[in-house]
Scaffold this motif. Structure first.
Motif, short mmCIF file in Angstrom:
data_model
loop_
_atom_site.label_atom_id
_atom_site.label_comp_id
_atom_site.label_asym_id
_atom_site.label_seq_id
_atom_site.Cartn_x
_atom_site.Cartn_y
_atom_site.Cartn_z
N LEU A 87 -4.62 10.03 -27.73
CA LEU A 87 -5.78 9.15 -27.80
C LEU A 87 -6.80 9.59 -26.76
CD1 LEU A 87 -7.42 6.69 -28.62
CD2 LEU A 87 -5.99 5.30 -27.14
N PHE A 88 -6.34 9.68 -25.51
CA PHE A 88 -7.25 10.13 -24.46
C PHE A 88 -7.60 11.60 -24.65
CE2 PHE A 88 -5.42 6.36 -22.53
CZ PHE A 88 -6.54 5.75 -22.03
N GLY A 89 -6.64 12.35 -25.21
CA GLY A 89 -6.91 13.76 -25.49
C GLY A 89 -8.09 13.89 -26.44
N SER A 90 -8.09 13.07 -27.51
CA SER A 90 -9.20 13.11 -28.46
C SER A 90 -10.51 12.76 -27.77
CB SER A 90 -8.98 12.12 -29.61
OG SER A 90 -7.81 12.42 -30.29
N VAL A 91 -10.45 11.70 -26.95
CA VAL A 91 -11.67 11.25 -26.27
C VAL A 91 -12.23 12.36 -25.39
CG1 VAL A 91 -12.55 9.69 -24.51
CG2 VAL A 91 -11.11 8.80 -26.34
N VAL A 92 -11.34 12.97 -24.58
CA VAL A 92 -11.82 14.01 -23.68
C VAL A 92 -12.22 15.27 -24.45
CG1 VAL A 92 -11.12 15.59 -21.85
CG2 VAL A 92 -10.64 13.16 -21.66
N GLY A 93 -11.45 15.62 -25.48
CA GLY A 93 -11.79 16.80 -26.26
C GLY A 93 -13.16 16.66 -26.89
N TRP A 94 -13.38 15.52 -27.55
CA TRP A 94 -14.69 15.27 -28.15
C TRP A 94 -15.76 15.22 -27.07
CZ3 TRP A 94 -16.77 15.52 -32.76
CH2 TRP A 94 -15.92 15.52 -33.86
N PHE A 357 -22.51 12.76 -18.09
CA PHE A 357 -21.68 11.60 -18.44
C PHE A 357 -20.34 12.07 -19.03
CE2 PHE A 357 -20.01 8.44 -21.32
CZ PHE A 357 -20.23 7.23 -20.69
N SER A 358 -20.44 12.93 -20.03
CA SER A 358 -19.22 13.39 -20.70
C SER A 358 -18.24 13.98 -19.69
CB SER A 358 -19.55 14.47 -21.72
OG SER A 358 -20.28 13.92 -22.77
N PHE A 359 -18.78 14.80 -18.80
CA PHE A 359 -17.86 15.49 -17.90
C PHE A 359 -17.36 14.59 -16.78
CE2 PHE A 359 -19.16 19.11 -20.25
CZ PHE A 359 -18.04 19.89 -20.23
N LEU A 360 -18.18 13.62 -16.38
CA LEU A 360 -17.68 12.67 -15.37
C LEU A 360 -16.50 11.88 -15.94
CD1 LEU A 360 -21.03 11.54 -13.78
CD2 LEU A 360 -19.14 12.67 -12.60
#
Lengths: 733, 235
Positions: A87-94, A357-360
């Motif tokens: 779940l978090f993998g998808s969030v961070v990957g995207w 934002f994405s990277f933070l």
């Protein structure tokens, strides 16, 4: 030679890693953003750069440990996916993928600004966007066809670009007008923090060192060193650039320029300054954008590998071997983002802030992942560089807190966009990834805390007929040591091959046999409700291969099956078995199983294996829940009472050394001048006999060896036991 | 310097192409030790692991096909961004004395050994001696005098090298030498080399300029049609 086929080359040394990290970081950010930063925070925007650099440094520290712990492609995405689940993998990957697209679009718009602005007759946003798209198209083309060993040219360009910035700073310091730096922070602390969120994008790139961890030589040293050093040096450089810029041109005037650094350079270096800065800015924009496209395809690759994204994207070009679909998709979406610039005024700062934002978000989850890895401590996580205390847990905690603070100060529109991307990640997980991913996160393990010790018994298996008995015995042994650790069995099978080449294909039939054997072992272990792992090996020297596994697994015991065809001197039949028996760095039992265990007896002879014999016999007794007997047979040698007492003492000593309580075993002492006859008589009623390996083989006319040789013809189970030679822990009670 | 005990030669092969050319030279190298390095060049754009996932089986079967019927090879398969670095690393790891750049050859009957100077000379000579000692091949030592250099130095080098070869047990009838004053060593080596079955060259540390624009050695090797054996400078 590696056994898993092809190797991957490690080609990056310290210098290469530094240029890679530094070169990716020093990019368009520092040439384009000083204007926007100055408008938002005044001269204090240098502090924004310092804070952003510190946030990046914290992420670099956590990533260093994770990268040396599991150097697999994918960087942040991979660690989060592994630690926190898909779940978090998808969030961070995207998040990372879209962040890299925002960044790439930002660089290319910046590229357009730096090309269009200095040319007097080109004007207007249309040209900037057009140039940005042209640049992107060129980059896409180059990456589609693939490049190889281009690093030397790249290094020259990046060195030139860095040199220009250093000259800019060194000369610029002399042209700072102190009054320009007042007021230092016109928009206060809030303005400084808000600007931090925009300029954080200037630090993207240090992560590439973690992303290519698998290609770095001597990773335990070079990864942390190059990551930390490149972030620190770049931060210092940025802070100085910002100070010089706001010190030379008043911040409100600087804020109006789309090419701020060139304007500053013009004011004290004239046209040469302008030209060199424009040149450096263009190189920076191209190299940063290029790195983003590459990083994006690596993230997509990692996501595809884990089942989080479609494998379709990961097919490489049949001729150029580039991940062309991933590159094209990333570029198409990036082009769309650049086109938004036709309509939106503040496109540059929006893209920068969205990427930040994405990277933070990604980096705060990376910090959490580090904590999860530390707590769950999975087998595959073995960092060669660990954050020392008190950096751990200070770094991850501070990293999360600071990221949240910076994100909270961002413009509402960015928070909306960013949240939208997170929602996309969540939805993607729910509808696509959830059913496809293999492997769970480590959150549960992390919450439970570090795993308890494991008591591991390695069982080489070869024969489907006898392996159940062996496994049953191994399970009993492991369970009897439950207070030393979680019981675990490892079933190993070795297929013999002539040449131990990774290219050797084992005949399908033998491979099938091996798989069946191990599957059968697994099924039997499940039936017994004991943890079992299987290891399938191909080796030319089965003994050496088994020893390797025993060492790797840090086995506590090895249980070998034995056909009991001992020669007269107690030597054991196969050379494989002999190798393991003589060299394993732990206790070994060589067991000839012919029937139920029943009540086992341990023949305790003087010598170093006495403790091991006592331990094994106690373990074996648990199979049928009996009480084991420790047996000593001694010659009277004149005084029978003394002999009897000495033998009883020896039994008690061995039992105590094995950690047995007096009510856990029986003793039997036989005094007989004919030791061999005494032993034979005493063994009569027992179904299972444990004997010291060394006693059975000291010399061929030794009574114990005779007895063992005789036993091989009977229906009794016989176990030859060898101690590890390591001191056995003394019983506490 | 004592002769090399066991001459080990690295034969790098681009395993990404279906039919790697010119590998029958391997058969002429027996009974020497041969390490067959199948490298798969990975473009900067691709994750090496991605290419490995996709092409490992294919690459392995190609490498096996090459190794088939040549029992004494050591095979190594590497997926790499940097071919040169891989060759260096593998050569170090397996203790290779020389690296072979394949080319069309039917027999190692005539060997050309261009000599530039003292650097690495001992190793070049001992590798050459080992290479031909089991056969009846002939060796031509070659030196091109650069425009501003002393001709007698070249002769001195060549005579010295000839003597060393004889010390290694190569019959003097099998060795001759040629001194040129053409002034363009690279081109002369290429022209002359194509008349020979194999050219033995000494490796040298490339300068910074070499690194950027490509060094002289690799240009020679690229332009040669004959196979080249590059003796590594391990000192």
């Amino acid at each position: 030679m590696s056994v898993d086929g092809g190797e991957l080359e490690r080609t990056l040394g310290f210098f290469e890693a530094m240029t890679l990290g530094g070169g990716t970081m020093i990019g368009a950010g520092i040439f384009i953003l000083p204007g926007i930063a100055a408008r938002n925070a005044g001269p204090a925007s240098s502090i924004s750069y310092a804070i952003a650099g510190f946030v990046a440094l914290l992420a670099a520290l956590s990533l260093s440990e994770l990268a040396t712990g599991m150097p697999i492609a994918g960087g942040s995405y991979h660690y989060v996916n592994r630690a926190l689940g898909s779940l978090f993998g998808s969030v961070v990957g995207w998040g990372m993928w879209s962040g890299l697209m925002f960044a790439s679009a930002f660089y290319m718009v910046g590229f357009g600004q730096y090309v269009v602005e200095p040319v007097p007759f080109l004007d207007g946003r249309g040209y900037i966007i057009l140039l940005g798209l042209t640049g992107l198209a060129l980059l896409t083309g180059v990456n589609y066809y693939g490049t190889e060993e281009s690093s030397s040219l790249q290094n020259v360009m990046i060195s030139a670009e860095t040199l220009v910035i250093i000259v800019f700073v060194v000369l610029g310091v002399f042209f700072i007008v102190p009054t320009n730096l007042e007021p230092f922070a016109p928009s206060g602390a809030e303005g400084v923090m808000a600007t931090t969120g925009i300029v954080f994008i200037s630090f993207l790139g240090f992560e590439i060192i973690a992303t290519v961890a698998g290609e770095i030589k001597n990773p335990s040293k070079i990864i942390p060193l190059s990551m930390i050093l490149s972030v620190v040096l770049v931060t210092i450089l940025y802070v100085l650039v910002m100070l010089v810029s706001t010190g030379v041109i008043p911040y409100d005037r600087l804020g109006d320029s789309p090419i701020p650094v060139a304007d500053v350079a013009t004011s004290y270096m004239g046209p040469i300054g302008a030209v060199s800065i424009v040149f450096a800015a263009i190189i920076a924009a191209i190299s940063s954008s290029n790195s983003s496209v590459l990083a994006a395809s690596r993230v997509i690759y990692a996501m595809g590998r884990d089942g989080v994204a479609s494998e379709w994207l990961n097919v490489s070009h049949p001729r150029f071997y580039t991940p062309h679909r991933a590159i094209l998709t990333t570029s198409a979406l990036t082009a769309a983002l650049i086109l938004v610039g036709l309509r939106v005024d503040a496109i540059v700062s929006l893209l920068a802030e969205a990427a930040s934002f994405s990277f933070l978000v990604a980096y705060s989850l990376v910090h959490v992942s580090l904590v999860v890895f530390r707590r769950a401590d999975p087998d595959e996580y073995d960092p060669s560089f660990s954050l020392p205390s008190p950096l751990y847990p200070a770094v991850p905690i501070l990293g999360v807190v600071l990221s949240v603070v910076v994100v909270s100060q961002m413009a509402p529109v960015i928070v909306t966009i960013g949240t939208g991307i997170i929602v996309v990640g969540v939805v993607w997980y729910a509808v696509y990834a959830r059913s496809r991913v293999v492997g769970e996160g480590l959150l549960r393990e992390a919450l439970r805390g570090p795993p308890t010790e494991v008591y591991r018994v390695v069982v080489p298996v070869a024969n489907p007929e006898t392996q159940h008995g062996l496994l049953r015995l191994a399970a009993a042994s492991a369970r009897a040591n439950a207070d030393a650790g979680e019981p675990e069995l490892v079933a190993v099978n070795v297929v013999h091959v002539e040449h131990e080449s990774p290219l050797q294909n084992v005949e399908a039939e033998r491979a099938d046999h091996q798989r069946e054997l191990l599957e059968n072992a697994q099924a039997f272990a499940d039936e017994m409700d004991v943890t079992l792992r299987t290891r399938a090996l191909n080796a030319s020297d089965a003994g050496a291969a088994l020893l390797d596994v025993i060492e790797e697994e840090a086995a506590d015991e090895v249980l070998l099956g034995w056909r009991a065809e001992a020669s007269q001197d107690g030597g054991v039949a196969s050379p494989t078995v002999a190798t393991v028996l003589e060299n394993a760095p732990c206790d070994v039992a060589l067991v000839a199983l012919r029937g139920g265990v029943g009540t086992p007896v341990g023949l305790v002879t003087p010598g170093r294996d006495a403790t091991s014999v006592a331990r094994r016999v106690a373990e074996f007794a648990t199979v049928d829940g009996t009480v084991p007997t420790l047996l000593a047979v001694v010659p009277a040698d004149g005084d029978e009472a003394v002999a009897r007492r000495r033998a009883a003492d020896r039994l008690a000593e061995a039992a105590a050394a094995a950690g047995l309580d007096p009510d856990e075993y029986n003793t039997e002492v036989v005094v007989d001048d004919d030791v061999e006859a005494g032993i034979r008589a005493a063994l009569g009623e027992y179904q299972t006999v444990c004997v010291s390996r060394s006693a059975a083989s000291e010399s061929s006319d030794n009574p114990v060896a005779h007895v063992v040789a005789a036993l091989t013809g009977t229906s009794k189970n016989v176990a030859l036991v060898r101690g590890s030679g390591r001191p056995t822990p003394q019983s506490v009670d | 310097m004592p002769p090399i005990d066991e001459l080990t030669i690295l034969v790098p092969v681009d395993i990404s192409v279906a039919d790697p050319p010119g590998l029958d030279i391997i058969d002429h190298l027996e009974p020497l030790e041969v390490v067959l390095l199948g490298y798969f060049p990975v473009p900067d754009q691709a994750e090496p692991a991605l290419i490995k996932d996709e092409y490992e089986d294919e690459a392995e079967s190609r490498l096996v096909a090459i190794a088939e019927g040549r029992p004494d090879l050591t095979e190594v398969l590497v997926f790499t961004h940097d071919r040169e670095a891989t060759i260096d690393r593998v050569a170090d790891q397996y203790g290779c004395d020389a690296v072979l750049a394949p080319g069309a050859v039917t027999d190692i009957g005539r060997v050309l050994v261009p000599i530039r100077g003292d650097v690495n000379l001992d190793r070049i000579i001992s590798v050459t001696a080992r290479l031909i000692e089991a056969s009846d091949a002939t060796v031509t030592l070659f030196h091109s005098v650069s425009a501003d250099a002393d001709e007698s130095y070249g002769e001195f080098l060549l005579r010295g090298a000839t003597e060393r070869l004889e010390e290694f047990g190569i019959d003097e009838d099998r060795v001759d030498w040629e001194l040129s004053e053409g002034g363009n060593p690279s081109q002369e080596i290429i022209d002359l080399g194509n008349e020979f079955d194999i050219v033995v060259l000494g490796e040298s540390e490339p300068s910074l300029v070499d690194r950027i624009i490509g060094d002289v050695l690799s240009r020679i090797v690229d332009d040669l049609e004959s196979p080249a054996l590059i003796v590594r400078d391990t000192e």
